[in-house]
Motif scaffolding. Structure first.
Motif, PDB file in Angstrom:
ATOM      1  N   VAL A 359       0.862  -1.176   0.000  1.00 32.62           N
ATOM      2  CA  VAL A 359       0.000   0.000   0.000  1.00 32.62           C
ATOM      3  C   VAL A 359       0.899   1.226   0.000  1.00 32.62           C
ATOM      4  O   VAL A 359       1.676   1.427   0.936  1.00 32.62           O
ATOM      5  N   LEU A 360       0.830   2.003  -1.080  1.00 34.80           N
ATOM      6  CA  LEU A 360       1.696   3.178  -1.241  1.00 34.80           C
ATOM      7  C   LEU A 360       3.169   2.792  -1.072  1.00 34.80           C
ATOM      8  O   LEU A 360       3.961   3.528  -0.479  1.00 34.80           O
ATOM      9  N   GLY A 361       3.519   1.606  -1.593  1.00 27.53           N
ATOM     10  CA  GLY A 361       4.906   1.162  -1.558  1.00 27.53           C
ATOM     11  C   GLY A 361       5.334   0.498  -0.269  1.00 27.53           C
ATOM     12  O   GLY A 361       6.488   0.077  -0.138  1.00 27.53           O
ATOM     13  N   ALA A 362       4.422   0.368   0.704  1.00 30.94           N
ATOM     14  CA  ALA A 362       4.760  -0.231   1.997  1.00 30.94           C
ATOM     15  C   ALA A 362       4.095  -1.597   2.131  1.00 30.94           C
ATOM     16  O   ALA A 362       2.917  -1.756   1.818  1.00 30.94           O
ATOM     17  N   VAL A 363       4.858  -2.576   2.626  1.00 31.14           N
ATOM     18  CA  VAL A 363       4.328  -3.911   2.915  1.00 31.14           C
ATOM     19  C   VAL A 363       3.804  -3.888   4.351  1.00 31.14           C
ATOM     20  O   VAL A 363       4.568  -3.657   5.292  1.00 31.14           O
ATOM     21  N   LEU A 364       2.491  -4.109   4.512  1.00 29.74           N
ATOM     22  CA  LEU A 364       1.847  -3.901   5.805  1.00 29.74           C
ATOM     23  C   LEU A 364       1.436  -5.199   6.462  1.00 29.74           C
ATOM     24  O   LEU A 364       1.046  -6.162   5.787  1.00 29.74           O
ATOM     25  N   ASP A 365       1.521  -5.241   7.787  1.00 29.58           N
ATOM     26  CA  ASP A 365       0.906  -6.316   8.563  1.00 29.58           C
ATOM     27  C   ASP A 365       0.409  -5.737   9.885  1.00 29.58           C
ATOM     28  O   ASP A 365       0.942  -4.741  10.397  1.00 29.58           O
ATOM     29  N   PHE A 366      -0.643  -6.359  10.422  1.00 25.52           N
ATOM     30  CA  PHE A 366      -1.323  -5.855  11.612  1.00 25.52           C
ATOM     31  C   PHE A 366      -1.456  -6.980  12.622  1.00 25.52           C
ATOM     32  O   PHE A 366      -1.663  -8.144  12.254  1.00 25.52           O
ATOM     33  N   GLY A 367      -1.338  -6.634  13.902  1.00 22.68           N
ATOM     34  CA  GLY A 367      -1.402  -7.649  14.940  1.00 22.68           C
ATOM     35  C   GLY A 367      -2.288  -7.249  16.098  1.00 22.68           C
ATOM     36  O   GLY A 367      -2.430  -6.059  16.425  1.00 22.68           O
ATOM     37  N   LEU A 368      -2.907  -8.243  16.725  1.00 23.96           N
ATOM     38  CA  LEU A 368      -3.722  -8.064  17.924  1.00 23.96           C
ATOM     39  C   LEU A 368      -3.390  -9.196  18.893  1.00 23.96           C
ATOM     40  O   LEU A 368      -3.337 -10.370  18.496  1.00 23.96           O
ATOM     41  N   ARG A 369      -3.136  -8.845  20.163  1.00 27.92           N
ATOM     42  CA  ARG A 369      -2.870  -9.858  21.177  1.00 27.92           C
ATOM     43  C   ARG A 369      -3.634  -9.502  22.450  1.00 27.92           C
ATOM     44  O   ARG A 369      -3.639  -8.340  22.881  1.00 27.92           O
ATOM     45  N   VAL A 370      -4.287 -10.513  23.036  1.00 32.26           N
ATOM     46  CA  VAL A 370      -5.029 -10.343  24.285  1.00 32.26           C
ATOM     47  C   VAL A 370      -4.449 -11.309  25.305  1.00 32.26           C
ATOM     48  O   VAL A 370      -4.273 -12.500  25.012  1.00 32.26           O
ATOM     49  N   GLU A 371      -4.127 -10.813  26.508  1.00 29.77           N
ATOM     50  CA  GLU A 371      -3.526 -11.638  27.553  1.00 29.77           C
ATOM     51  C   GLU A 371      -4.282 -11.452  28.862  1.00 29.77           C
ATOM     52  O   GLU A 371      -4.761 -10.349  29.170  1.00 29.77           O
ATOM     53  N   GLY A 372      -4.362 -12.535  29.616  1.00 33.67           N
ATOM     54  CA  GLY A 372      -4.901 -12.468  30.963  1.00 33.67           C
ATOM     55  C   GLY A 372      -3.939 -13.144  31.923  1.00 33.67           C
ATOM     56  O   GLY A 372      -3.488 -14.267  31.664  1.00 33.67           O
ATOM     57  N   GLU A 373      -3.599 -12.460  33.018  1.00 29.12           N
ATOM     58  CA  GLU A 373      -2.668 -13.001  34.014  1.00 29.12           C
ATOM     59  C   GLU A 373      -3.346 -13.038  35.374  1.00 29.12           C
ATOM     60  O   GLU A 373      -4.034 -12.083  35.772  1.00 29.12           O
ATOM     61  N   SER A 374      -3.109 -14.131  36.060  1.00 26.36           N
ATOM     62  CA  SER A 374      -3.683 -14.315  37.393  1.00 26.36           C
ATOM     63  C   SER A 374      -2.560 -14.601  38.380  1.00 26.36           C
ATOM     64  O   SER A 374      -1.788 -15.545  38.194  1.00 26.36           O
ATOM     65  N   TYR A 375      -2.464 -13.766  39.436  1.00 30.93           N
ATOM     66  CA  TYR A 375      -1.429 -13.896  40.460  1.00 30.93           C
ATOM     67  C   TYR A 375      -2.080 -14.326  41.779  1.00 30.93           C
ATOM     68  O   TYR A 375      -3.097 -13.768  42.202  1.00 30.93           O
ATOM     69  N   ALA A 376      -1.479 -15.300  42.431  1.00 35.38           N
ATOM     70  CA  ALA A 376      -2.030 -15.796  43.702  1.00 35.38           C
ATOM     71  C   ALA A 376      -1.339 -15.177  44.911  1.00 35.38           C
ATOM     72  O   ALA A 376      -1.815 -15.310  46.035  1.00 35.38           O
ATOM     73  N   GLY A 377      -0.205 -14.515  44.684  1.00 37.38           N
ATOM     74  CA  GLY A 377       0.572 -13.982  45.802  1.00 37.38           C
ATOM     75  C   GLY A 377      -0.056 -12.763  46.444  1.00 37.38           C
ATOM     76  O   GLY A 377      -1.106 -12.260  46.017  1.00 37.38           O
ATOM     77  N   ARG A 378       0.608 -12.261  47.477  1.00 41.32           N
ATOM     78  CA  ARG A 378       0.104 -11.107  48.223  1.00 41.32           C
ATOM     79  C   ARG A 378       0.827  -9.845  47.743  1.00 41.32           C
ATOM     80  O   ARG A 378       2.055  -9.801  47.640  1.00 41.32           O
ATOM     81  N   PHE A 379       0.030  -8.825  47.464  1.00 37.06           N
ATOM     82  CA  PHE A 379       0.543  -7.526  47.048  1.00 37.06           C
ATOM     83  C   PHE A 379      -0.038  -6.478  47.995  1.00 37.06           C
ATOM     84  O   PHE A 379      -1.271  -6.318  48.081  1.00 37.06           O
ATOM     85  N   PHE A 380       0.835  -5.775  48.715  1.00 37.22           N
ATOM     86  CA  PHE A 380       0.399  -4.750  49.671  1.00 37.22           C
ATOM     87  C   PHE A 380      -0.612  -5.328  50.677  1.00 37.22           C
ATOM     88  O   PHE A 380      -1.609  -4.704  51.021  1.00 37.22           O
TER      89      PHE A 380
END
Length: 439
Positions: A359-380
């Protein structure tokens, strides 16, 4: 002279005729004859680029690679047209490859690609480059990028947080908030093929990466005691890998063991041992799939806790009817440690779309990433923490600005994390400028 009409007495030959006869001698596998004709032309004019090229080709065919390189260099220095530079670079690459100096030959083939007078010549030079690369036991990759970033320290998007369900807010110190700056990153990977065949290879790889930051004036005002180098990250790793291809569909399989060391802020952070495996399948002519597994043991330095990690993933890639390429992946990670921040479970899913046409001389690619993290430790003093991260990025490879087979690459990346603990809410926006190989 062989190749010329037999006549009584002396024969007068025009330079162009003698060049043609020399080329014919090369085609008939008579390099000594071609070299003799080329030297006759050089006696007449020692700045004859074509004669230097003919001599270099003949010497190379005779196994005199050192003299062939010298002749090719003479042609290169005298060349003043794209055609002559292209031909000189090709002959130099051939002489180097014949002498077993394939890495240097690859660089000269990049020069041949750069100076190719037309698309057909460019394609032939790229084909030769890939041929030499496939037979080179050494492979080297250089990386460099400059990226303005809105959050170089992974700091909180908030300036105040509320904890312990107290009815008032705590103000975060400047170094705990998001600090903007410019990331400067560089890296090199070099590998050596210990053994190999058409279907199997064993290689040792050394990889080094380093990135540091330069804070903006606003970030420096927010955290005057902090410097960008405080967040510098460096790593050094050695990998032994085995790769082979299926006899049925040619899809690759790979297992690897990696031993490495990580530094943060200039001080040792962790050392690690990683074992990984990856298997691909070819599902028809337009679709592939893969699964991967990785296990890693980390040893903390300077009193940091040890940790262990296991990651499994799967993905698929498909060539769409439109010509676009769609890639999907999912992965699950379990990390265990006495340190609360490194004791978590993570699920992630992502998609990537590579456009078929520039597109207009540029080779394009697009990305999407979804992450979920679960921590069991104690914070504050509070048990448990849940993070959700969404990352969007778009990359444009500027093929029209290619130089010597390398083209500039521009990536825009936006990332947002929302956490059940406000301290870990983050927002990141970055623009990354780098270079990558076009072939």
């Amino acid at each position: 002279m062989s190749g010329l009409p037999a006549q009584a007495g002396e024969v007068e030959v025009e330079p162009d005729e003698l060049r043609a006869v020399a080329r014919e001698a090369l085609r008939r596998a008579e390099p000594d004859v071609a070299v003799g004709y080329a030297e006759a032309l050089l006696t007449r004019n020692d700045e004859d680029v074509g004669a230097h090229l003919l001599r270099a080709r003949g010497l190379r065919d005779m196994g005199r690679e050192g003299e062939a390189r010298a002749a090719a260099m003479s042609a290169w220095r005298l060349a003043d047209t794209p055609e002559a530079r292209h031909a000189s670079a090709l002959v130099m690459a051939q002489a180097l490859a014949s002498a077993g100096q394939r890495t240097r030959a690859q660089w000269w083939l990049r020069r041949a690609v750069h100076h190719a007078p037309d698309e057909a010549a460019r394609r032939r030079a790229i084909r030769d480059f890939r041929y030499v690369r496939a037979r080179n036991p050494w492979s080297t990759e250089l990386r460099f990028s400059v990226a303005p970033r809105s959050n170089v320290n992974g700091g909180s998007a908030r300036s105040t947080i509320r904890i312990y369900d107290l009815p008032f807010d705590f103000r975060l110190r400047g170094s705990a908030q998001a600090l903007s700056g410019t990331e400067i990153a560089a890296g090199v990977s070099t590998g050596y093929r210990l053994r190999g065949s058409a279907r199997r290879k064993t290689e040792a790889i050394l990889r080094a990466d380093y990135r540091t930051y330069r804070l903006t004036d606003d970030a420096q005002d927010k955290a005057p005691a902090v410097e960008g180098s405080d967040f510098a990250l460096g790593s050094l790793a050695v990998t032994l890998a085995e790769t082979w291809r299926s006899r049925t569909d040619g899809a690759p399989r790979r297992v690897a063991a990696t031993l490495g060391q990580v530094w943060y802020g200039g001080a040792p952070y962790t050392s690690f041992l990683r074992l990984s495996g990856r298997r691909h399948w070819a599902l028809g002519s337009r679709r592939t799939a893969h699964v991967s597994v990785m296990a890693e043991a980390q040893r903390g330095r300077d009193g940091r806790a040890d940790s262990g990690k296991l990651r499994v993933g799967a993905g698929t890639a498909r060539q769409l009817a439109s010509g676009h390429r769609l890639r999907l992946h999912v992965a699950a990670t379990a990390s265990r440690s006495r340190a609360a921040a490194r004791d978590y479970d993570r699920l992630e899913a992502g998609a990537r779309l590579d456009l078929a046409e520039p597109v207009l001389g540029a080779v394009l690619d697009f990305g999407l990433r979804v992450e979920g993290e679960s921590y069991a430790g104690r914070f504050f003093g509070m048990t448990g923490r849940e993070d959700r991260t969404v990352t969007l990025d778009a990359t444009a490879d500027l093929a029209e600005l290619e130089q010597y087979g390398f083209m500039p690459s521009v990536t825009i990346r936006a990332e947002r994390t929302q956490s059940t603990l406000g301290l870990y809410d983050t927002e990141k926006l970055g623009l990354e400028l780098g270079w990558r190989s076009a072939f």
